[in-house]
Design a protein around this motif. Sequence first.
Motif, PDB file in Angstrom:
ATOM      1  N   TYR A  61      23.742  34.381  12.832  1.00 15.91           N
ATOM      2  CA  TYR A  61      22.799  34.768  11.775  1.00 15.91           C
ATOM      3  C   TYR A  61      21.561  33.892  11.915  1.00 15.91           C
ATOM      4  O   TYR A  61      21.665  32.667  11.802  1.00 15.91           O
ATOM      5  N   LEU A  62      20.418  34.507  12.177  1.00 14.62           N
ATOM      6  CA  LEU A  62      19.196  33.726  12.368  1.00 14.62           C
ATOM      7  C   LEU A  62      18.440  33.586  11.052  1.00 14.62           C
ATOM      8  O   LEU A  62      18.152  34.580  10.387  1.00 14.62           O
ATOM      9  N   VAL A  63      18.112  32.342  10.689  1.00 15.00           N
ATOM     10  CA  VAL A  63      17.264  32.082   9.521  1.00 15.00           C
ATOM     11  C   VAL A  63      16.207  31.058   9.923  1.00 15.00           C
ATOM     12  O   VAL A  63      16.166  30.604  11.068  1.00 15.00           O
ATOM     13  N   GLY A  64      15.332  30.677   8.961  1.00  8.23           N
ATOM     14  CA  GLY A  64      14.259  29.718   9.250  1.00  8.23           C
ATOM     15  C   GLY A  64      13.003  30.438   9.730  1.00  8.23           C
ATOM     16  O   GLY A  64      13.067  31.559  10.238  1.00  8.23           O
ATOM     17  N   GLY A  65      11.863  29.789   9.551  1.00 10.17           N
ATOM     18  CA  GLY A  65      10.563  30.414   9.823  1.00 10.17           C
ATOM     19  C   GLY A  65      10.412  30.967  11.227  1.00 10.17           C
ATOM     20  O   GLY A  65       9.848  32.053  11.420  1.00 10.17           O
ATOM     21  N   THR A  66      10.929  30.259  12.226  1.00 10.98           N
ATOM     22  CA  THR A  66      10.746  30.715  13.608  1.00 10.98           C
ATOM     23  C   THR A  66      11.486  32.018  13.873  1.00 10.98           C
ATOM     24  O   THR A  66      11.083  32.804  14.732  1.00 10.98           O
ATOM     25  N   SER A  67      12.518  32.268  13.083  1.00 12.73           N
ATOM     26  CA  SER A  67      13.253  33.530  13.236  1.00 12.73           C
ATOM     27  C   SER A  67      12.416  34.729  12.794  1.00 12.73           C
ATOM     28  O   SER A  67      12.803  35.879  13.037  1.00 12.73           O
ATOM     29  N   CYS A  68      11.260  34.477  12.145  1.00 15.93           N
ATOM     30  CA  CYS A  68      10.346  35.584  11.777  1.00 15.93           C
ATOM     31  C   CYS A  68       9.772  36.241  13.032  1.00 15.93           C
ATOM     32  O   CYS A  68       9.304  37.379  12.984  1.00 15.93           O
ATOM     33  N   LEU A  69       9.766  35.534  14.133  1.00 17.75           N
ATOM     34  CA  LEU A  69       9.179  36.056  15.371  1.00 17.75           C
ATOM     35  C   LEU A  69       9.848  37.379  15.754  1.00 17.75           C
ATOM     36  O   LEU A  69      11.067  37.440  15.909  1.00 17.75           O
ATOM     37  N   THR A  70       9.023  38.399  15.919  1.00 13.27           N
ATOM     38  CA  THR A  70       9.576  39.722  16.242  1.00 13.27           C
ATOM     39  C   THR A  70      10.275  39.697  17.603  1.00 13.27           C
ATOM     40  O   THR A  70       9.702  39.211  18.573  1.00 13.27           O
ATOM     41  N   GLY A  71      11.500  40.147  17.651  1.00 21.13           N
ATOM     42  CA  GLY A  71      12.232  40.262  18.915  1.00 21.13           C
ATOM     43  C   GLY A  71      13.079  39.042  19.244  1.00 21.13           C
ATOM     44  O   GLY A  71      13.865  39.081  20.203  1.00 21.13           O
ATOM     45  N   ILE A  72      12.982  37.977  18.452  1.00 25.83           N
ATOM     46  CA  ILE A  72      13.753  36.750  18.762  1.00 25.83           C
ATOM     47  C   ILE A  72      15.255  37.060  18.763  1.00 25.83           C
ATOM     48  O   ILE A  72      16.015  36.527  19.582  1.00 25.83           O
ATOM     49  N   GLU A  73      15.687  37.967  17.858  1.00 20.36           N
ATOM     50  CA  GLU A  73      17.113  38.272  17.763  1.00 20.36           C
ATOM     51  C   GLU A  73      17.611  38.975  19.029  1.00 20.36           C
ATOM     52  O   GLU A  73      18.733  38.755  19.471  1.00 20.36           O
ATOM     53  N   GLN A  74      16.724  39.802  19.644  1.00 16.91           N
ATOM     54  CA  GLN A  74      17.138  40.477  20.887  1.00 16.91           C
ATOM     55  C   GLN A  74      17.299  39.466  22.026  1.00 16.91           C
ATOM     56  O   GLN A  74      18.224  39.574  22.834  1.00 16.91           O
ATOM     57  N   VAL A  75      16.398  38.469  22.075  1.00 15.48           N
ATOM     58  CA  VAL A  75      16.516  37.440  23.130  1.00 15.48           C
ATOM     59  C   VAL A  75      17.828  36.678  22.952  1.00 15.48           C
ATOM     60  O   VAL A  75      18.562  36.441  23.912  1.00 15.48           O
ATOM     61  N   PHE A  76      18.151  36.322  21.702  1.00 13.51           N
ATOM     62  CA  PHE A  76      19.409  35.616  21.426  1.00 13.51           C
ATOM     63  C   PHE A  76      20.603  36.479  21.833  1.00 13.51           C
ATOM     64  O   PHE A  76      21.536  36.003  22.476  1.00 13.51           O
ATOM     65  N   GLU A  77      20.541  37.767  21.436  1.00  9.95           N
ATOM     66  CA  GLU A  77      21.675  38.653  21.679  1.00  9.95           C
ATOM     67  C   GLU A  77      21.922  38.806  23.176  1.00  9.95           C
ATOM     68  O   GLU A  77      23.052  38.764  23.646  1.00  9.95           O
ATOM     69  N   LYS A  78      20.811  38.964  23.931  1.00  8.99           N
ATOM     70  CA  LYS A  78      20.943  39.164  25.376  1.00  8.99           C
ATOM     71  C   LYS A  78      21.506  37.888  26.037  1.00  8.99           C
ATOM     72  O   LYS A  78      22.392  37.949  26.875  1.00  8.99           O
ATOM     73  N   TYR A  79      20.985  36.733  25.617  1.00  4.36           N
ATOM     74  CA  TYR A  79      21.380  35.479  26.259  1.00  4.36           C
ATOM     75  C   TYR A  79      22.821  35.100  25.916  1.00  4.36           C
ATOM     76  O   TYR A  79      23.559  34.589  26.756  1.00  4.36           O
ATOM     77  N   THR A  80      23.209  35.349  24.652  1.00  5.62           N
ATOM     78  CA  THR A  80      24.525  34.847  24.211  1.00  5.62           C
ATOM     79  C   THR A  80      25.619  35.916  24.287  1.00  5.62           C
ATOM     80  O   THR A  80      26.803  35.586  24.196  1.00  5.62           O
ATOM     81  N   LEU A 111      26.296  37.750  21.933  1.00  7.89           N
ATOM     82  CA  LEU A 111      26.897  37.781  20.595  1.00  7.89           C
ATOM     83  C   LEU A 111      26.016  38.630  19.691  1.00  7.89           C
ATOM     84  O   LEU A 111      24.777  38.601  19.814  1.00  7.89           O
ATOM     85  N   ARG A 112      26.665  39.383  18.794  1.00  6.56           N
ATOM     86  CA  ARG A 112      25.895  40.163  17.821  1.00  6.56           C
ATOM     87  C   ARG A 112      25.017  39.200  17.004  1.00  6.56           C
ATOM     88  O   ARG A 112      25.511  38.196  16.481  1.00  6.56           O
ATOM     89  N   THR A 113      23.710  39.492  16.949  1.00  9.31           N
ATOM     90  CA  THR A 113      22.781  38.561  16.286  1.00  9.31           C
ATOM     91  C   THR A 113      22.072  39.294  15.154  1.00  9.31           C
ATOM     92  O   THR A 113      21.438  40.321  15.361  1.00  9.31           O
ATOM     93  N   ILE A 114      22.219  38.743  13.952  1.00 13.84           N
ATOM     94  CA  ILE A 114      21.730  39.420  12.748  1.00 13.84           C
ATOM     95  C   ILE A 114      20.633  38.557  12.129  1.00 13.84           C
ATOM     96  O   ILE A 114      20.781  37.337  12.028  1.00 13.84           O
ATOM     97  N   LYS A 115      19.523  39.209  11.719  1.00 13.36           N
ATOM     98  CA  LYS A 115      18.544  38.413  10.974  1.00 13.36           C
ATOM     99  C   LYS A 115      18.002  39.228   9.808  1.00 13.36           C
ATOM    100  O   LYS A 115      17.783  40.435   9.943  1.00 13.36           O
ATOM    101  N   PRO A 116      17.806  38.581   8.659  1.00 14.30           N
ATOM    102  CA  PRO A 116      17.217  39.289   7.529  1.00 14.30           C
ATOM    103  C   PRO A 116      15.735  39.565   7.795  1.00 14.30           C
ATOM    104  O   PRO A 116      15.157  38.972   8.709  1.00 14.30           O
ATOM    105  N   GLU A 117      15.127  40.434   6.956  1.00 12.88           N
ATOM    106  CA  GLU A 117      13.728  40.798   7.219  1.00 12.88           C
ATOM    107  C   GLU A 117      12.774  39.621   7.095  1.00 12.88           C
ATOM    108  O   GLU A 117      11.837  39.513   7.850  1.00 12.88           O
TER     109      GLU A 117
END
Length: 271
Positions: free
Chosen positions: A229-248, A250-256
Amino acid sequence: MDKVNALIKDMEMKMAQEKIDCPCNLDELKVGVDLGTSNIVIIVLDKDNNPVTGAIESANVVKDGIVVDFIGAINILKRLKQQVEAKLGIELYEAATAIPPGIMSGNIKVISNVVEGAGFKVTKVVDEPEAAASVLNIQEGAVVDIGGGTTGISVMNNGKVAYSVDEATGGTHLTLVVAGNMNLPFTEAEGFKKSKENEKLILPIVRPVIEKMAHITMSNIPKEIKELYLVGGTSCLTGIEQVFEKYTSLRTIKPENPLLVTPIGIAMYAG
Ligand code: ATP
């Protein structure tokens, strides 16, 4: 995640309003204060954890959980407190605050002293990841809080933080990479990075730093973890969750709006 997104959206709307018709009396309000590396935030909730109002200001008075400008921090917090009180038409007396993972006890006291210096009685000091996890309603998985100075990884077990680590790679490092790549001074690079219109340009530039954050995450979680679960200001970056998901993988979820998750969670623990 729909419920979490609706809660955050409502909070954003209330924060933007100049005047709030406070629906409850002072005893029923829950106030949370988040002293971060990049932002100081006050959040006010009602007794049922519904958004009432809040205020945020960029700040450089805390570095990785350590207050480096004590008076500056108090002054910003006093200003935010006055803003919120003016919107509500009442004075606030008590607040909960939070500490990042792995902070030393002396520094916890300093954070409380800042909050008290701004005129609040501190009723509770919570762990930031626990605050985030209660908003997200997570029982198992890992909360990855990517702030300005650090990435905090917290492994959750039955809704409680089993353990946390805080590593010194955060949004500031992304800004430094953008500054170098675009030949911009740091403050301009910070604005460039956060601007919605540059989002497609930014991701390829900062991808190696995000992959490093994903690598740090993988090195600090057990094999059983299935979701991040991604939180914190840097997680606002569009597409960061896809980079995490691809690298790890693991299913990566972030709120809006991941920036407000921890501050709202802190307020939930108040009262
Ligand atoms: P820390 O947790 O390290 O103490 P903090 O709590 O102040 O820091 P946050 O407020 O969660 O950190 O996040 C601040 C970081 O988020 C900054 O590096 C900022 O540039 C980044 N940030 C905020 N909004 C955006 C955005 N829209 N796009 C990219 N980065 C963003």
